[in-house]
Design a protein around this motif. Sequence first.
Motif, PDB file in Angstrom:
ATOM      1  N   MET A   1      38.708  55.767  -8.799  1.00 35.26           N
ATOM      2  CA  MET A   1      38.153  56.715  -7.866  1.00 35.26           C
ATOM      3  C   MET A   1      38.972  58.008  -7.990  1.00 35.26           C
ATOM      4  SD  MET A   1      37.951  56.864  -3.684  1.00 35.26           S
ATOM      5  CE  MET A   1      38.189  55.176  -3.437  1.00 35.26           C
ATOM      6  N   PRO A   2      38.329  59.145  -8.191  1.00 36.69           N
ATOM      7  CA  PRO A   2      39.057  60.404  -8.327  1.00 36.69           C
ATOM      8  C   PRO A   2      39.663  60.837  -6.992  1.00 36.69           C
ATOM      9  CG  PRO A   2      36.701  60.807  -8.404  1.00 36.69           C
ATOM     10  CD  PRO A   2      36.892  59.320  -8.380  1.00 36.69           C
ATOM     11  N   LEU A   3      40.743  61.598  -7.089  1.00 37.61           N
ATOM     12  CA  LEU A   3      41.412  62.108  -5.898  1.00 37.61           C
ATOM     13  C   LEU A   3      40.641  63.295  -5.335  1.00 37.61           C
ATOM     14  CD1 LEU A   3      45.109  62.118  -7.119  1.00 37.61           C
ATOM     15  CD2 LEU A   3      44.006  60.453  -5.635  1.00 37.61           C
ATOM     16  N   SER A   4      40.700  63.425  -4.024  1.00 40.91           N
ATOM     17  CA  SER A   4      40.071  64.587  -3.412  1.00 40.91           C
ATOM     18  C   SER A   4      40.906  65.829  -3.719  1.00 40.91           C
ATOM     19  CB  SER A   4      39.949  64.401  -1.901  1.00 40.91           C
ATOM     20  OG  SER A   4      41.232  64.456  -1.311  1.00 40.91           O
TER      21      SER A   4
ATOM     22  N   GLU B   1      44.163  65.737  -1.748  1.00 38.59           N
ATOM     23  CA  GLU B   1      45.096  64.751  -2.274  1.00 38.59           C
ATOM     24  C   GLU B   1      45.733  65.232  -3.582  1.00 38.59           C
ATOM     25  OE1 GLU B   1      43.091  60.633  -0.619  1.00 38.59           O
ATOM     26  OE2 GLU B   1      42.365  61.518  -2.496  1.00 38.59           O
TER      27      GLU B   1
END
Length: 124
Positions: free
Chosen positions: A1-4, A7
């Motif tokens: 899952m990619p970081l926001s 983040e």
Amino acid sequence: MPLSEQEQRLLDEMERHLLHNDADVVSAPSGDRALSYRNLVYGALLLLVGVGGLVAGVILGDVLGIVIGVIGFAAMLAGVMFAVTPVRRTTPVAPKASPSAKRQESGSFMDRMNDRWDRRQDGH
């Protein structure tokens, strides 16, 4: 899952802070010494020659085999040492600011302690 985005920004800020303030994080060769890819290749080749000599020594098995095996082991050890020994860079390193200029820039006690630690690590 990619970081926001938030983040990722926080992670980048933490990384910059660690690299700037914690001397144990940065333990790679720095300054005018670095690993050479040419030495890595030559060291790996010498390691392979040493493995071949060690295998040949085990196959022969008599006194000559023991001598060849010991020479092969020494070649393996020399190859590893040659591969991981850093060499001097040929490019000049940028001159550092004078200590008095650093003192004027850094106002807090911790900044001065970090500057002293950096100078000690550089051998000055």
